[in-house]
Design a protein around this motif. Structure first.
Motif, short mmCIF file in Angstrom:
data_model
loop_
_atom_site.label_atom_id
_atom_site.label_comp_id
_atom_site.label_asym_id
_atom_site.label_seq_id
_atom_site.Cartn_x
_atom_site.Cartn_y
_atom_site.Cartn_z
N ALA A 77 1.18 -1.04 0.30
CA ALA A 77 -0.06 -0.31 -0.21
C ALA A 77 0.65 1.22 0.52
O ALA A 77 0.49 2.22 -0.49
CB ALA A 77 -1.04 -0.37 1.05
N TYR A 78 1.70 1.34 1.14
CA TYR A 78 3.13 1.96 1.50
C TYR A 78 3.53 2.47 -0.19
O TYR A 78 4.74 3.60 -0.39
CB TYR A 78 3.76 2.07 2.13
N PHE A 79 4.00 1.45 -1.40
CA PHE A 79 4.81 2.07 -2.09
C PHE A 79 4.02 1.43 -3.55
O PHE A 79 4.35 1.79 -5.12
CB PHE A 79 5.41 0.67 -2.28
N CYS A 117 -2.56 4.31 -4.60
CA CYS A 117 -2.65 3.85 -3.54
C CYS A 117 -2.63 4.78 -2.71
O CYS A 117 -2.12 5.96 -2.53
CB CYS A 117 -2.25 3.21 -2.56
N PRO A 118 -3.39 5.22 -1.79
CA PRO A 118 -3.94 6.76 -0.16
C PRO A 118 -2.81 6.93 0.56
O PRO A 118 -2.85 7.63 0.56
CB PRO A 118 -5.33 6.69 -0.56
N LEU A 119 -2.10 5.63 0.44
CA LEU A 119 -1.47 5.32 1.51
C LEU A 119 -0.07 5.44 0.96
O LEU A 119 1.48 5.39 2.14
CB LEU A 119 -0.84 4.49 1.78
N PRO A 169 -8.34 5.35 4.53
CA PRO A 169 -7.35 4.23 3.02
C PRO A 169 -6.88 3.35 3.82
O PRO A 169 -6.70 2.28 3.32
CB PRO A 169 -6.48 5.16 3.73
N LEU A 170 -7.46 2.27 5.15
CA LEU A 170 -7.52 1.09 5.72
C LEU A 170 -8.06 0.09 4.66
O LEU A 170 -7.85 -1.18 5.03
CB LEU A 170 -8.01 1.10 6.71
N GLU A 171 -9.36 0.59 3.24
CA GLU A 171 -9.75 0.08 2.79
C GLU A 171 -8.32 -0.72 1.80
O GLU A 171 -8.85 -1.95 0.83
CB GLU A 171 -10.52 0.89 2.20
N ALA A 172 -7.71 -0.36 2.18
CA ALA A 172 -6.38 -0.50 1.11
C ALA A 172 -5.84 -3.08 1.74
O ALA A 172 -5.13 -2.88 0.91
CB ALA A 172 -5.47 -0.22 1.98
N ARG A 178 -6.80 -7.24 -1.71
CA ARG A 178 -6.15 -5.86 -2.31
C ARG A 178 -4.64 -6.54 -2.88
O ARG A 178 -3.44 -6.27 -1.19
CB ARG A 178 -6.55 -5.63 -1.66
N SER A 179 -4.29 -6.04 -3.57
CA SER A 179 -3.17 -6.29 -3.48
C SER A 179 -2.27 -5.09 -2.93
O SER A 179 -0.98 -5.88 -2.04
CB SER A 179 -2.13 -6.04 -5.21
N THR A 180 -2.75 -4.29 -2.20
CA THR A 180 -2.15 -3.18 -1.41
C THR A 180 -1.44 -4.15 -0.58
O THR A 180 -1.42 -3.47 0.66
CB THR A 180 -2.81 -2.29 -1.42
N ALA A 181 -2.62 -5.01 0.33
CA ALA A 181 -1.93 -5.49 1.27
C ALA A 181 -1.25 -6.27 1.35
O ALA A 181 -0.86 -7.23 2.53
CB ALA A 181 -3.57 -6.68 1.54
#
Length: 217
Positions: free
Chosen positions: A32-34, A38-40, A90-93, A98-101
């Motif tokens: 998510a952070y990369f 993503c909002p994160l 943004p925790l929906e990530a 979700r690939s962001t997880a």
């Protein structure tokens, strides 16, 4: 000396030092952070933290220090996230599928690394992390992760509250903006932990490895 520094000098400048039986805790290095979509997304601040975290992980493994990874995962409805999930959109990530997880690129968990799944900011809240560290004989935590102002800080406070010497590795923590990153490092160092550099932590792990070999031999 700045007003802030002079206000803390002689008041909040005590060091607790490294422990004898550390564990490396890597908090929420998630895709998510990369992911720029993503909002994160955290940009260079998070990318640099991951690079330093991976270097620490290699050193910790070489020294025989346990490595613990955390990940965030929610029920499809988010109900297990309670008010945190309700407040922070943004925790929906971190919803299922979700690939962001997923863990960030380069951080594939090894079979001997423990993964702690959490729903709230602290790696300790609602998890078995504290008793596990105690049963492993760990007296200290080398803390890394994302983000400095969020889950790292929450985990720092709880690590200290559970009685562990807490060492926050500055370069291995990241945030979306330098201001909350620096402010929270300053405050954690003042009250809850020692904020240490990557080079001094790597040197500590190298010494720890030598001591381990000496004891075994």
């Amino acid at each position: 000396m700045s007003d802030r520094d002079s206000n803390y000098a002689g008041v909040y400048d005590r060091s607790v030092g490294f422990g004898e039986r550390p564990a490396l805790l890597m908090v929420d290095f998630a895709q998510a952070y990369f992911d720029p979509e993503c909002p994160l997304y955290g940009g260079d601040g998070c990318a640099n933290a991951l690079s330093a975290g991976l270097e620490l992980r290699r050193a910790a493994r070489a020294a025989g220090v346990p490595v613990i990874l955390t990940r965030v995962s929610y029920h499809p409805t988010g109900v297990d996230g309670g008010r945190f999930f309700e407040k922070a959109a943004p925790l929906e990530a971190f919803l299922p599928g979700r690939s962001t997880a997923e863990f960030a690129d380069g951080l594939t968990p090894e079979t001997d690394e423990v993964i702690v799944t959490k729903q709230y900011p602290s790696a300790f809240f609602g998890t078995s992390l504290a008793p596990m560290l105690t049963s492993m004989g760990c007296d200290s935590v080398l803390l890394t992760g994302l983000t400095t102002s969020g889950c790292v800080r929450a985990s720092c406070v709880d690590a200290m509250s559970h009685g562990f010497r807490t060492l926050v590795v500055a370069e291995a923590c990241g945030d979306r903006h330098s201001a909350p990153h620096e402010a929270n490092l300053f405050d954690m160092n003042a009250k809850y932990a020692d904020v240490v550099s990557l080079p001094e932590t790597l040197a500590y792990l190298q010494r720890h490895a030598c001591q381990t070999v000496k004891i075994v031999s």
